[in-house]
Enzyme design. Sequence first.
Site, mmCIF file in Angstrom:
data_model
loop_
_atom_site.group_PDB
_atom_site.id
_atom_site.type_symbol
_atom_site.label_atom_id
_atom_site.label_comp_id
_atom_site.label_asym_id
_atom_site.label_seq_id
_atom_site.Cartn_x
_atom_site.Cartn_y
_atom_site.Cartn_z
ATOM 1 C CB ALA A 116 8.298 -11.081 20.880
ATOM 2 C CB THR A 117 3.911 -7.443 20.969
ATOM 3 O OG1 THR A 117 4.237 -6.767 22.183
ATOM 4 C CG2 THR A 117 3.300 -8.781 21.281
ATOM 5 N NE ARG A 173 1.398 -5.974 28.494
ATOM 6 C CZ ARG A 173 1.618 -4.756 28.955
ATOM 7 N NH1 ARG A 173 1.137 -4.411 30.140
ATOM 8 N NH2 ARG A 173 2.296 -3.877 28.250
ATOM 9 C CE1 TYR A 193 12.949 1.491 32.293
ATOM 10 C CE2 TYR A 193 14.582 3.219 31.913
ATOM 11 C CZ TYR A 193 13.982 2.027 31.533
ATOM 12 O OH TYR A 193 14.406 1.366 30.405
ATOM 13 C CE LYS A 248 14.986 -1.599 31.870
ATOM 14 N NZ LYS A 248 14.732 -2.908 31.246
ATOM 15 N N GLY A 272 21.228 3.183 25.154
ATOM 16 C CA GLY A 272 20.759 4.549 25.372
ATOM 17 C C GLY A 272 19.430 4.710 24.628
HETATM 18 N N1 LIG Z 1 13.658 2.350 23.969
HETATM 19 C C1 LIG Z 1 14.673 2.723 24.719
HETATM 20 O O1 LIG Z 1 15.144 3.886 24.650
HETATM 21 C C2 LIG Z 1 15.312 1.749 25.677
HETATM 22 C C3 LIG Z 1 16.566 2.048 26.196
HETATM 23 C C4 LIG Z 1 17.161 1.178 27.084
HETATM 24 C C5 LIG Z 1 16.518 0.005 27.431
HETATM 25 N N2 LIG Z 1 15.289 -0.271 26.941
HETATM 26 C C6 LIG Z 1 14.633 -1.523 27.379
HETATM 27 O O2 LIG Z 1 14.416 -2.328 26.262
HETATM 28 C C7 LIG Z 1 13.314 -3.196 26.507
HETATM 29 C C8 LIG Z 1 12.357 -3.155 25.313
HETATM 30 O O3 LIG Z 1 11.815 -1.862 25.193
HETATM 31 P P1 LIG Z 1 11.424 -1.203 23.812
HETATM 32 O O4 LIG Z 1 12.195 0.039 23.689
HETATM 33 O O5 LIG Z 1 11.466 -2.195 22.712
HETATM 34 O O6 LIG Z 1 9.922 -0.768 24.156
HETATM 35 P P2 LIG Z 1 8.506 -1.167 23.515
HETATM 36 O O7 LIG Z 1 8.521 -0.971 22.052
HETATM 37 O O8 LIG Z 1 7.497 -0.438 24.325
HETATM 38 O O9 LIG Z 1 8.423 -2.737 23.822
HETATM 39 C C9 LIG Z 1 8.193 -3.217 25.111
HETATM 40 C C10 LIG Z 1 7.699 -4.656 25.009
HETATM 41 O O10 LIG Z 1 7.484 -5.163 26.335
HETATM 42 C C11 LIG Z 1 6.230 -5.831 26.369
HETATM 43 N N3 LIG Z 1 5.666 -5.802 27.709
HETATM 44 C C12 LIG Z 1 5.509 -4.716 28.524
HETATM 45 N N4 LIG Z 1 4.917 -5.086 29.669
HETATM 46 C C13 LIG Z 1 4.709 -6.444 29.579
HETATM 47 C C14 LIG Z 1 4.126 -7.399 30.429
HETATM 48 N N5 LIG Z 1 3.631 -7.057 31.628
HETATM 49 N N6 LIG Z 1 4.057 -8.682 30.030
HETATM 50 C C15 LIG Z 1 4.553 -9.037 28.824
HETATM 51 N N7 LIG Z 1 5.121 -8.170 27.968
HETATM 52 C C16 LIG Z 1 5.186 -6.893 28.335
HETATM 53 C C17 LIG Z 1 5.366 -5.081 25.346
HETATM 54 O O11 LIG Z 1 4.389 -5.944 24.818
HETATM 55 P P3 LIG Z 1 2.831 -5.928 25.145
HETATM 56 O O12 LIG Z 1 2.420 -4.493 25.322
HETATM 57 O O13 LIG Z 1 2.210 -6.588 23.967
HETATM 58 O O14 LIG Z 1 2.720 -6.750 26.368
HETATM 59 C C18 LIG Z 1 6.400 -4.778 24.267
HETATM 60 O O15 LIG Z 1 6.497 -5.859 23.382
HETATM 61 C C19 LIG Z 1 12.692 -2.716 27.829
HETATM 62 O O16 LIG Z 1 13.136 -3.568 28.859
HETATM 63 C C20 LIG Z 1 13.259 -1.323 28.000
HETATM 64 O O17 LIG Z 1 13.334 -0.953 29.349
HETATM 65 C C21 LIG Z 1 14.672 0.575 26.061
#
Ligand SMILES: NC(=O)c1ccc[n+]([C@@H]2O[C@H](COP(=O)([O-])OP(=O)(O)OC[C@H]3O[C@@H](n4cnc5c(N)ncnc54)[C@H](OP(=O)(O)O)[C@@H]3O)[C@@H](O)[C@H]2O)c1
Length: 254
Positions: free
Chosen positions: A11-12, A35, A155, A159, A186
């Site tokens: 959620a960060t 974290r 990766y 997924k 996407g």
């Molecule tokens: N962005 C894209 O293009 C995209 C596309 C498809 C799917 N997704 C999926 O969407 C989800 C969210 O990604 P996002 O795009 O929002 O990326 P993001 O902005 O990097 O956010 C990822 C979040 O996951 C947390 N995190 C990572 N490792 C962790 C751990 N070991 N323990 C607890 N928290 C952890 C991070 O928080 P901390 O660093 O504070 O722990 C951060 O809040 C992911 O599952 C990603 O695979 C993203």
Amino acid sequence: MTQKWALITGATSGIGWATAHSLAEQGYSIIAVGRRAEKLQELQQDISQKWSAVKVKTLQLDITDRKALEAVLKDNLELWPQVDVLVNNAGLAKGVEKIQDANLDDWETMIDTNIKGLLFMTRGILPFMVKKNQGHIVNLGSVAGRWTYPGGGVYCATKFAVRALSEGLRMDLLGSNIRVTNIEPGMVNTEFSMVRFGDQKVADKVYEGMKPLSAQDIAETIAWCVKRPAHVNIQELVIYPTAQAHVGQVARNT
Ligand SMILES: NC(=O)c1ccc[n+]([C@@H]2O[C@H](COP(=O)([O-])OP(=O)(O)OC[C@H]3O[C@@H](n4cnc5c(N)ncnc54)[C@H](OP(=O)(O)O)[C@@H]3O)[C@@H](O)[C@H]2O)c1
């Protein structure tokens, strides 16, 4: 009125941050997991300022640390029976090297976070949902969970696993009132590419000349899925930006 709670991992930042806001707007109190303590605090202040009736509980936790996760589950037993929505959002990609060249630590980080972290969290919370025969698990899959691309093998495998686990959960929960949704976006402009490449310039290039999805786009979709009547389960949703036809096909500077 009884408080409804949503637990959101990651959620960060990005999708998790936006989803915490969208669900707070719907009246959910929020359990925010991540974290980075300072970001959790920022989120708590922001939501509390915007929606004073909404409670925000923060849990600083690395979901790959099974012992720490078990301790958090044990130390907050009063919370779990109240959780109606679990958003398994924390996740990441690391690197784009070919499998023959890739870094094993990157693989472990992705597998431990995207698969094992999601599983540990689900295993901790789900029995409480089963007990009250009510709940909604929203998993963050990806289009990478349907289609593989070069350099994304591991990766994508994580997924694909999220998709399989979402399907398996629905089967194991059949006959209950618990819903399971797999959201498969996407390109979304968040910290995702910075985390993947470790270089802001490279990360910015990913979205150059095109309009990606925003975290808010995905958060609103999640909130919409959650808001469907109890007999309606949106099982899977693939969401691309208009400028992306497929994982590797993006229209730029059009
Ligand atoms: N962005 C894209 O293009 C995209 C596309 C498809 C799917 N997704 C999926 O969407 C989800 C969210 O990604 P996002 O795009 O929002 O990326 P993001 O902005 O990097 O956010 C990822 C979040 O996951 C947390 N995190 C990572 N490792 C962790 C751990 N070991 N323990 C607890 N928290 C952890 C991070 O928080 P901390 O660093 O504070 O722990 C951060 O809040 C992911 O599952 C990603 O695979 C993203």
